[in-house]
Design a protein around this motif. Sequence first.
Motif, PDB file in Angstrom:
ATOM      1  N   TYR A 422       0.837  -1.209   0.000  1.00  0.00           N
ATOM      2  CA  TYR A 422       0.000   0.000   0.000  1.00  0.00           C
ATOM      3  C   TYR A 422       0.869   1.254   0.000  1.00  0.00           C
ATOM      4  N   GLN A 428      -6.914   8.006  -4.234  1.00  0.00           N
ATOM      5  CA  GLN A 428      -7.502   7.554  -2.970  1.00  0.00           C
ATOM      6  C   GLN A 428      -7.410   8.650  -1.908  1.00  0.00           C
ATOM      7  N   THR A 447      -9.877   4.659   7.688  1.00  0.00           N
ATOM      8  CA  THR A 447      -9.567   3.445   6.929  1.00  0.00           C
ATOM      9  C   THR A 447      -8.219   3.567   6.231  1.00  0.00           C
ATOM     10  N   ILE A 448      -7.999   4.682   5.553  1.00  0.00           N
ATOM     11  CA  ILE A 448      -6.738   4.824   4.806  1.00  0.00           C
ATOM     12  C   ILE A 448      -5.560   4.892   5.789  1.00  0.00           C
ATOM     13  N   LEU A 451      -4.719   1.319   6.841  1.00  0.00           N
ATOM     14  CA  LEU A 451      -4.039   0.546   5.795  1.00  0.00           C
ATOM     15  C   LEU A 451      -2.590   1.009   5.627  1.00  0.00           C
ATOM     16  N   ASN A 454       0.409  -0.008   7.874  1.00  0.00           N
ATOM     17  CA  ASN A 454       0.998  -1.344   7.745  1.00  0.00           C
ATOM     18  C   ASN A 454       1.242  -1.652   6.259  1.00  0.00           C
ATOM     19  N   PRO A 455       2.124  -0.853   5.628  1.00  0.00           N
ATOM     20  CA  PRO A 455       2.223  -0.916   4.163  1.00  0.00           C
ATOM     21  C   PRO A 455       2.891  -2.191   3.635  1.00  0.00           C
ATOM     22  N   THR A 457       2.281  -5.167   4.551  1.00  0.00           N
ATOM     23  CA  THR A 457       1.455  -6.291   4.972  1.00  0.00           C
ATOM     24  C   THR A 457       1.646  -7.497   4.048  1.00  0.00           C
ATOM     25  N   ASN A 460      -4.103 -10.959   3.597  1.00  0.00           N
ATOM     26  CA  ASN A 460      -5.425 -10.308   3.498  1.00  0.00           C
ATOM     27  C   ASN A 460      -5.389  -8.978   2.748  1.00  0.00           C
ATOM     28  N   PHE A 461      -4.947  -9.003   1.509  1.00  0.00           N
ATOM     29  CA  PHE A 461      -4.827  -7.741   0.772  1.00  0.00           C
ATOM     30  C   PHE A 461      -6.181  -7.087   0.540  1.00  0.00           C
ATOM     31  N   ASP A 462      -6.191  -5.777   0.661  1.00  0.00           N
ATOM     32  CA  ASP A 462      -7.356  -5.002   0.273  1.00  0.00           C
ATOM     33  C   ASP A 462      -7.146  -4.617  -1.192  1.00  0.00           C
ATOM     34  N   ALA A 465      -7.624  -1.032  -2.324  1.00  0.00           N
ATOM     35  CA  ALA A 465      -6.572  -0.098  -1.930  1.00  0.00           C
ATOM     36  C   ALA A 465      -5.314  -0.263  -2.783  1.00  0.00           C
TER      37      ALA A 465
END
Length: 483
Positions: A422, A428, A447-448, A451, A454-455, A457, A460-462, A465
């Motif tokens: 992310y 966005q 929300t942003i 996310l 925790n870039p 990550t 569980n990808f969004d 995003a």
Amino acid sequence: MIFNFDNSYLSLPAELFAECKPTAVSRPQVVAFNTSLASSLGIQIDAENEAELVEIFSGNNLPKGAANIAQAYSGHQFGHFTRLGDGRAVLLGEQLTPTGERFDLQFKGSGVTPYSRRGDGRATLSAMLREYIISEAMHALHIPTSRSLAVVATDEPVYREQIQMGAVLTRVAASHIRVGTFEHVARFCSHETLAAFTNYVIKRHYPELTASENPALALLEKVMNQQIDLMVNWMRVGFIHGVMNTDNMTISGETIDYGPCAFMNAYNPETVFSSIDTGGRYAFGNQPQIALWNLTRLAESLVPLIDVDTNIAVQKAEKLLNTFQSIFEQKYIEMLARKIGIYNFETNDALLINELLNWMYLNNADYTNTFVKLMYPDSISDKIFEHESFLAWKNKWTVRLNKDEKGDFSALEIMQQNNPVYIPRNQQVEKVLSDVTETGQLASLNTISMLLSNPYTTTNFDKKAMEAPAQAIEQVYKTYCGT
Ligand code: AMP
Ligand code: MG
């Protein structure tokens, strides 16, 4: 609320700052507050007392021990020297943290100062929130940066292209001392002041240099190395600062002054997002050269301290700055090698790396997502990754990785440490800003922020995003500016 201020800047000669207080604002409202940052700074906050929070971080009620100064500096803006200074910032104070570190807490957008010239001293809510989001994202990406403690919206209208809501941002940095501060002191102050100021900066940021044979030269070398690391880091994640004027480059090596900055989508070294950068001076791929240009201005400022004989001083500084290019290139290519999971870089790997960059450039491939695709083959579904050209490169890459000796980390782990999933993408971020400023909704901001905290990550990808914008949308964001 209890701070632990120790305002060392006030001990410097008075010509380096001007006393001034934030201008009071009406009906302030907290839009964002960084609780974990406040706690790591050791600021004691009474969570029940929101009124106090808003009064302090709007600048309406200054805490005990506040510094109340605007700092003097100059700078080369797009190559031209100008006398500047904090025109819309006030140093609240230097906070000593429980671990003994020192951080400037500074208001931005808190009203006019003696250095405001024709400016209104204000900032828009949209721009301050943008700085909040992007600076915190940079921190989570492990890139040295100023941080954001609070954004407080005000009822004061701010006149830009349209009337906008105003805001005060509280930002936190190891200091706000810039290359431009040195230029200012070297040009407008006495030799004694330059020596005292340099001494202060060394003690504050690099105390280990105090004992070196030539502290001014050692400082230049240190700042050069910090800036090389910073440029490599920016290029690792596709960050474009947008306004790398000498007044926006710190001595601490932190990223500061988030204005028309952005993250590159499709890989292209010529990418410029700022509408004021018409010549592409601060384009993505130019940033290292500009860092060197700015360091040369720092070197010029330090000449009188490097040696009493100007010729010798210049020779010493030039010799040092001449090493910039090769140090940068080595670190840059090793960083790219890590982005493709190579731990033991070999000279030949440069070919493989450049082939990938070229492929991205020719195919308008998204910089971030190409590396995500290499780490997680099932994550991104974009037809370009099915092209023969990409698959051919991937084969060569796989062969190369198989050749690498096993180190402490697997290729995938190395990539995971270096390639964000992310990044704050313009479209966005803009959506979040309009949600907040037009409807007062904070949900998308939260929300942003979550996310982006925790870039790297790994699960569980969004997918939403991770979406890269279509080229057409990207053009629109080129025109973004206005802070
Ligand atoms: P920047 O481009 O944000 O780094 O700012 C360059 C210079 O312009 C600095 O001296 C700022 O303090 C000053 N400046 C920017 N915006 C304003 C404003 N709205 N009012 C007064 N000074 C400003
Ligand atoms: Mg600036």
